[in-house]
Scaffold this active site. Sequence first.
Site, PDB file in Angstrom:
ATOM      1  N   GLU A   2       0.893  -1.166   0.000  1.00  0.00           N
ATOM      2  CA  GLU A   2       0.000   0.000   0.000  1.00  0.00           C
ATOM      3  C   GLU A   2       0.925   1.208   0.000  1.00  0.00           C
ATOM      4  O   GLU A   2       1.454   1.606   1.026  1.00  0.00           O
ATOM      5  CB  GLU A   2      -0.891  -0.055   1.242  1.00  0.00           C
ATOM      6  CG  GLU A   2      -2.109   0.822   1.140  1.00  0.00           C
ATOM      7  CD  GLU A   2      -2.006   2.016   2.056  1.00  0.00           C
ATOM      8  OE1 GLU A   2      -1.821   3.122   1.497  1.00  0.00           O
ATOM      9  OE2 GLU A   2      -2.112   1.859   3.274  1.00  0.00           O
ATOM     10  N   CYS A  19      -2.118   8.855   2.771  1.00  0.00           N
ATOM     11  CA  CYS A  19      -1.858   8.414   1.399  1.00  0.00           C
ATOM     12  C   CYS A  19      -3.103   8.675   0.556  1.00  0.00           C
ATOM     13  O   CYS A  19      -3.031   8.712  -0.662  1.00  0.00           O
ATOM     14  CB  CYS A  19      -1.437   6.952   1.367  1.00  0.00           C
ATOM     15  SG  CYS A  19      -2.593   5.892   2.183  1.00  0.00           S
TER      16      CYS A  19
HETATM   17  C1  UN1 Z   1      -2.891   5.702   4.845  1.00  0.00           C
HETATM   18  O1  UN1 Z   1      -2.768   6.911   4.724  1.00  0.00           O
HETATM   19  O2  UN1 Z   1      -1.902   4.934   4.677  1.00  0.00           O
HETATM   20  O3  UN1 Z   1      -8.713   6.154   4.084  1.00  0.00           O
HETATM   21  C2  UN1 Z   1      -4.131   5.025   5.260  1.00  0.00           C
HETATM   22  C3  UN1 Z   1      -8.066   6.793   4.923  1.00  0.00           C
HETATM   23  C4  UN1 Z   1      -7.676   6.087   6.190  1.00  0.00           C
HETATM   24  C5  UN1 Z   1      -6.470   5.250   5.980  1.00  0.00           C
HETATM   25  C6  UN1 Z   1      -5.329   5.919   5.315  1.00  0.00           C
HETATM   26  N1  UN1 Z   1      -8.781   5.266   6.629  1.00  0.00           N
HETATM   27  O4  UN1 Z   1      -7.758   7.950   4.760  1.00  0.00           O
END
Ligand code: UN1
Length: 504
Positions: free
Chosen positions: A260, A294
């Site tokens: 990820e 992310c």
């Molecule tokens: C991340 O930034 O690695 O969807 C995960 C989202 C959060 C998870 C982000 N539930 O923004």
Amino acid sequence: MKEIAASLGLAKVSPGAFGNGVIATKGEILTSTSPITGEALGQVQCADAQSYEQVIKEAQDVFLEWRKVPAPVRGELVRKIGEALRDSKHSLGKLVSAEMGKILPEGEGEIQEAIDIADFAVGLSRQLYGKTMHSERRDHRMYEQWHPLGIVGVITAFNFPAAVWAWNSMIAAVCGDVVLWKPSELTPLTAVAINSVCREVAKDSGFEGVFSLLVGSGPELGQKMSADKRIPLISATGSCRMGRSVAKTVGERLGRCILELGGNNAVTVLPDANLDLVMSGVLFGAVGTAGQRCTSIRRALVDQSIYDTFVERLRSAYKQVRIGNPLEKGILMGPLINEAAVASYRAAIEKAVQEGGEVVFGGKVLSGMPSSLYVEPTIIKAHAGMSLLKEETFAPILYVVPVKDLDEAIHLNNDVPQGLSSSIFTRDLSSTERFLSASGSDCGIANVNMGTSGAEIGGAFGGEKDTGGGREAGSDSWKQYMRRQTSCINFGKDLPLAQGIVFS
Ligand code: UN1
């Protein structure tokens, strides 16, 4: 600040290696610093080569027993962990905020995400379904079943120091795996605290070692885990650069990985959009977590007919954002994680201007704050030709690009190396369906009338292209944490061959 760590029972120097109990280590001392004030929160003694071996050995031993525990019983342990996380939600959430710098509601939200995935995993523990197929051979039955895999190595990033571990480990635990966690060197205390909450619960059931932890101070530990054949699955979250290196090393030994990685998420805004929704969605998506998700919104692809209105309204919304100590009520944006992040923020803005972008809000590092890591959320009027639009900068910078129609928006949405999240604001059914169709957004997440971030745990989370292709959390992501076995059983008196082959 230090009291927060102390309230969770963290020692002045916490051990950084846990297997079936604390493992002695002579590794270096890592200091965790709060980005909020720059002050030290506590220290952790990193794992060394010997403690690494010991943790792996203990994890292997625990796995041999844990895999035999019935899945619903494993679920019962995870249920208790969910309860323990509920009890500590406030203190753990506060530690997340103190160590990572996100605002308290988001710090607590992260623990909530861990609780949610624990609840999900409990239900899942009774639903690890395999299919039964009709055999082409008379008096034969064919079916598949799912068995535990082994040690799951979980490498997490600083920005979600709790939730991403929970997505992986709660699912892995009900699947009968044991988890080896390597947290970011920027947020080791959160990892030690969460791990101890879970281990305390697991200890009562005699399976403390289901959740191991190794703290390292650099990329070496992650590399070592990636190269280790005793870890059949590595699930890693972080930069594309890190993911490439993990994928290469794990691939070399034909291991499995779930990646990820980076996102470069765009929101498309069509002329018929409800602009009130757009403003709330874009504000949370681009400014929330100081742009360090992310899934943060990095690009707004706005129909040219409403471009000026969009920029004006967004500027007014940005003016209301209170920046400051994220533990204080009413603050919406805290600091960036470290000086390197601030440097990337500055460099991106400089490059944007060189490429013809115009800063219409923010753009500066703030002075007079509790640390040097506070920056202004930034809006940049951009144009489609800017090479910067293809890069992910982990900071609250939003590029607003005018587009002539939905086709151009979809083209630009997809015309970046990353493919994590995307969204569209429109009230038109055809535009919605086109965006979600096979020729629409190419991302792992495609939302309508909401932002790109803040996904729920029930869906599979992850994305395509440079985002790495992995999926974590809900839906059927669990299958990657198990090994599939296809079985064929002959209950007849003959031995017919498949494909009608006669072998006599
Ligand atoms: C991340 O930034 O690695 O969807 C995960 C989202 C959060 C998870 C982000 N539930 O923004």
